[in-house]
Each structure stands twice: as C-alpha cells, then as structure tokens.
Design a protein around this motif. Sequence first.
Motif, PDB file in Angstrom:
ATOM      1  N   UNK A   1      58.824  42.240  14.033  1.00 51.35           N
ATOM      2  CA  UNK A   1      57.369  41.868  13.805  1.00 51.35           C
ATOM      3  C   UNK A   1      57.175  40.559  13.032  1.00 51.35           C
ATOM      4  N   UNK A   2      57.319  39.447  13.813  1.00 45.55           N
ATOM      5  CA  UNK A   2      56.895  38.289  13.189  1.00 45.55           C
ATOM      6  C   UNK A   2      55.496  37.946  12.753  1.00 45.55           C
ATOM      7  N   UNK A   3      55.288  37.246  11.888  1.00 43.90           N
ATOM      8  CA  UNK A   3      54.062  36.650  11.349  1.00 43.90           C
ATOM      9  C   UNK A   3      53.434  36.001  12.610  1.00 43.90           C
ATOM     10  N   UNK A   4      52.178  35.907  12.832  1.00 48.47           N
ATOM     11  CA  UNK A   4      51.477  35.473  13.836  1.00 48.47           C
ATOM     12  C   UNK A   4      50.174  35.090  13.618  1.00 48.47           C
ATOM     13  N   UNK A   5      49.435  33.988  14.026  1.00 49.15           N
ATOM     14  CA  UNK A   5      48.338  33.568  13.571  1.00 49.15           C
ATOM     15  C   UNK A   5      47.174  33.870  14.783  1.00 49.15           C
ATOM     16  N   UNK A   6      45.879  33.655  14.427  1.00 43.32           N
ATOM     17  CA  UNK A   6      44.765  33.862  15.368  1.00 43.32           C
ATOM     18  C   UNK A   6      45.066  33.139  16.587  1.00 43.32           C
ATOM     19  N   UNK A   7      45.404  31.869  16.690  1.00 46.49           N
ATOM     20  CA  UNK A   7      45.583  31.227  17.900  1.00 46.49           C
ATOM     21  C   UNK A   7      46.430  31.827  18.946  1.00 46.49           C
ATOM     22  N   UNK A   8      47.610  32.135  18.090  1.00 46.08           N
ATOM     23  CA  UNK A   8      48.696  32.931  19.076  1.00 46.08           C
ATOM     24  C   UNK A   8      48.249  34.163  19.669  1.00 46.08           C
ATOM     25  N   UNK A   9      47.581  34.930  18.870  1.00 44.28           N
ATOM     26  CA  UNK A   9      47.037  36.300  19.166  1.00 44.28           C
ATOM     27  C   UNK A   9      46.023  36.179  20.337  1.00 44.28           C
ATOM     28  N   UNK A  10      45.493  34.893  20.110  1.00 45.17           N
ATOM     29  CA  UNK A  10      44.378  34.936  21.477  1.00 45.17           C
ATOM     30  C   UNK A  10      45.096  34.191  22.878  1.00 45.17           C
ATOM     31  N   UNK A  11      46.036  33.201  22.376  1.00 51.67           N
ATOM     32  CA  UNK A  11      46.717  32.839  23.620  1.00 51.67           C
ATOM     33  C   UNK A  11      47.406  33.808  24.187  1.00 51.67           C
ATOM     34  N   UNK A  12      48.135  34.664  23.485  1.00 51.62           N
ATOM     35  CA  UNK A  12      48.900  35.924  24.262  1.00 51.62           C
ATOM     36  C   UNK A  12      48.169  36.930  24.663  1.00 51.62           C
ATOM     37  N   UNK A  13      46.548  36.817  24.418  1.00 53.60           N
ATOM     38  CA  UNK A  13      45.802  37.832  24.628  1.00 53.60           C
ATOM     39  C   UNK A  13      46.211  39.098  23.995  1.00 53.60           C
ATOM     40  N   UNK A  14      46.242  39.464  22.877  1.00 55.51           N
ATOM     41  CA  UNK A  14      46.768  40.351  22.114  1.00 55.51           C
ATOM     42  C   UNK A  14      45.404  41.162  21.824  1.00 55.51           C
ATOM     43  N   UNK A  15      44.358  40.255  21.499  1.00 61.87           N
ATOM     44  CA  UNK A  15      43.043  41.062  21.218  1.00 61.87           C
ATOM     45  C   UNK A  15      41.968  39.600  21.518  1.00 61.87           C
ATOM     46  N   UNK A  16      40.664  40.251  21.861  1.00 60.24           N
ATOM     47  CA  UNK A  16      39.720  39.224  22.275  1.00 60.24           C
ATOM     48  C   UNK A  16      39.194  38.593  20.804  1.00 60.24           C
ATOM     49  N   UNK A  17      38.606  37.756  21.121  1.00 63.67           N
ATOM     50  CA  UNK A  17      37.744  37.043  19.978  1.00 63.67           C
ATOM     51  C   UNK A  17      37.001  37.887  19.010  1.00 63.67           C
ATOM     52  N   UNK A  18      36.046  38.665  20.017  1.00 63.49           N
ATOM     53  CA  UNK A  18      35.285  39.679  19.149  1.00 63.49           C
ATOM     54  C   UNK A  18      36.296  40.687  18.472  1.00 63.49           C
ATOM     55  N   UNK A  19      37.168  41.249  18.989  1.00 67.17           N
ATOM     56  CA  UNK A  19      37.964  42.311  18.396  1.00 67.17           C
ATOM     57  C   UNK A  19      38.665  41.676  17.157  1.00 67.17           C
ATOM     58  N   UNK A  20      39.122  40.411  17.111  1.00 69.67           N
ATOM     59  CA  UNK A  20      39.853  39.839  16.133  1.00 69.67           C
ATOM     60  C   UNK A  20      38.574  39.539  14.781  1.00 69.67           C
TER      61      UNK A  20
END
Length: 235
Positions: free
Chosen positions: A129-148
């Motif tokens: 469960x590594x630390x992750x930032x907003x850019x990483x989340x969006x780049x990996x498409x783990x969530x959309x900008x709206x969801x985030x």
Amino acid sequence: MEKGKQLYEGKAKKVYETNDPNLYIVSYKDDATAFNGEKKGTIADKGVVNNIMSNLVFALLAESGVPTHLVRQLSDRDTLVKAVTILPLEVIIRNTAAGSFSKRYGVEEGTPLARPALEFSYKKDELGDPLINDDHILALELATEDDLARVKQYAHKVNEVMKAFFLDKGLKLIDFKIEFGKTPDGEIILADEVSPDTCRLWDVKTNEKMDKDRFRRDLGNVEETYQAVLKRVRA
Ligand code: UDP
C-alpha cells in the motif's frame, strides 16, 4: 435480507451478494492483522464493536451530508450496504502526528499538525500500500479528477464531523483511514468502515491509546479497549 454467494473475504470482513444486485451484506470478523498481514491475531467481539460503531458514525455522517453505503444493520455483525466498486485508495487524514507519518517525517508522535493533512495510499497488498499523490492517481487512472475532488471534499467533512463527535465522547481523533466506492450510477459514497481498527483515538485526559495500536504494539487490554470505545460512542 438473506446472504447469497460470498463475493470476497478480506482481513476483517466478508462480503456477500443478496437477491438485490444493488445490495451487499458485509459481515464483520474478529480477525486482526497489522503490518501488512505480518502480525495476525483475533480480538474477541471486535467484529461486533466495529459493525455497530461504524454504522453509528456512518448514520451521523449521512445526516451531515456525506453519502455512505449504509442501508441498515441486520445483526450484531452483519450490515446491508449499497453495492459499490471500491476506489483502490486509502484516504488518510491526520490531525496529530503518529504512526508512519511520525516515522517518515521524523516528527514525535502526539505533535499537533498545523492543519489536517490528507494523504493517499494505493491499495495494493503486494506493494505494501505505497503512498501515492494526486498526479499519480490521475496518471494511473485510479480515479477521475471529479472523483478525486469529491473524495477530498468528503474526507475533510468526515474529519470535521468525527473530530467533534469523538471529542464529545472524551476521545481525540489523531488520524483515520477511510475508503470510498462508486455506485453503478457513478456516485461517490463513503464505504468500508470507521472503527478502532481504522482510527487512532486517544483519551482526551490521559492520552491513553484506545484503538488498534493496542494490538499492533502489544499494549494489552485490547478487547477491553474496543468495548470501552463502543460504550463511549453509544453513550
Ligand atoms: N490505517 C488503516 N489501514 C491501513 C493503514 C492505516 O486503517 O492499512 C489507519 C491507521 O489505523 C491510522 C491511520 O490509518 O488510524 C494512519 O496510519 P499510518 O499511516 O500511520 O500507518 P500505521 O502506523 O498504522 O502503519
């Protein structure tokens, strides 16, 4: 509502289908793990405490404008919830330095933070469960900008509501982890649980740890502490 096929068994809960595709039943276990599953044990009646406490807090949050998966409690250990797809993110908010934050940044446990700090971990057991930032989340498409944006807004609201609620029960909310899910119609709602497994709670007067750190750190009185927290939040 009857349990159907078991969909999933996690560290602390099982999830079952029901005859309604939009509803699941979660069943809370007494199993406890820590340090990414390295430490294992059981805490008698933890499942009962976490189920009842989580439902109580979720009901309060719903009243405060945070949508949750809670439909209704079915028994001491079982709860009917809305079926969601869980976002693969642990959303952590910290009010006071503790645990991995203290270690990572060299800040003594118990040091108050100037403002609540939100962080994300990527839910991936094999990576710890590594630390992750907003850019990483969006780049990996783990969530959309709206969801985030929604997740962050709700998380801070959860913090404000829970801080006040617990303080009223003589408990200081040090930090906590929550998870969000997406309904079939795209709504982001609070899912998973809020319990002594997922929050750090310290007695306001004595700073005594009243959460899973008693298990993680072998501090003793684990069962008693879970019961004491439930008693306080129910009062
Ligand atoms: N937490 C959790 N599940 C996890 C990791 C953390 O519920 O897999 C909670 C933990 O109980 C604490 C907060 O998130 O309330 C912050 O935990 P931290 O990152 O300090 O990690 P820990 O010290 O628990 O390993």
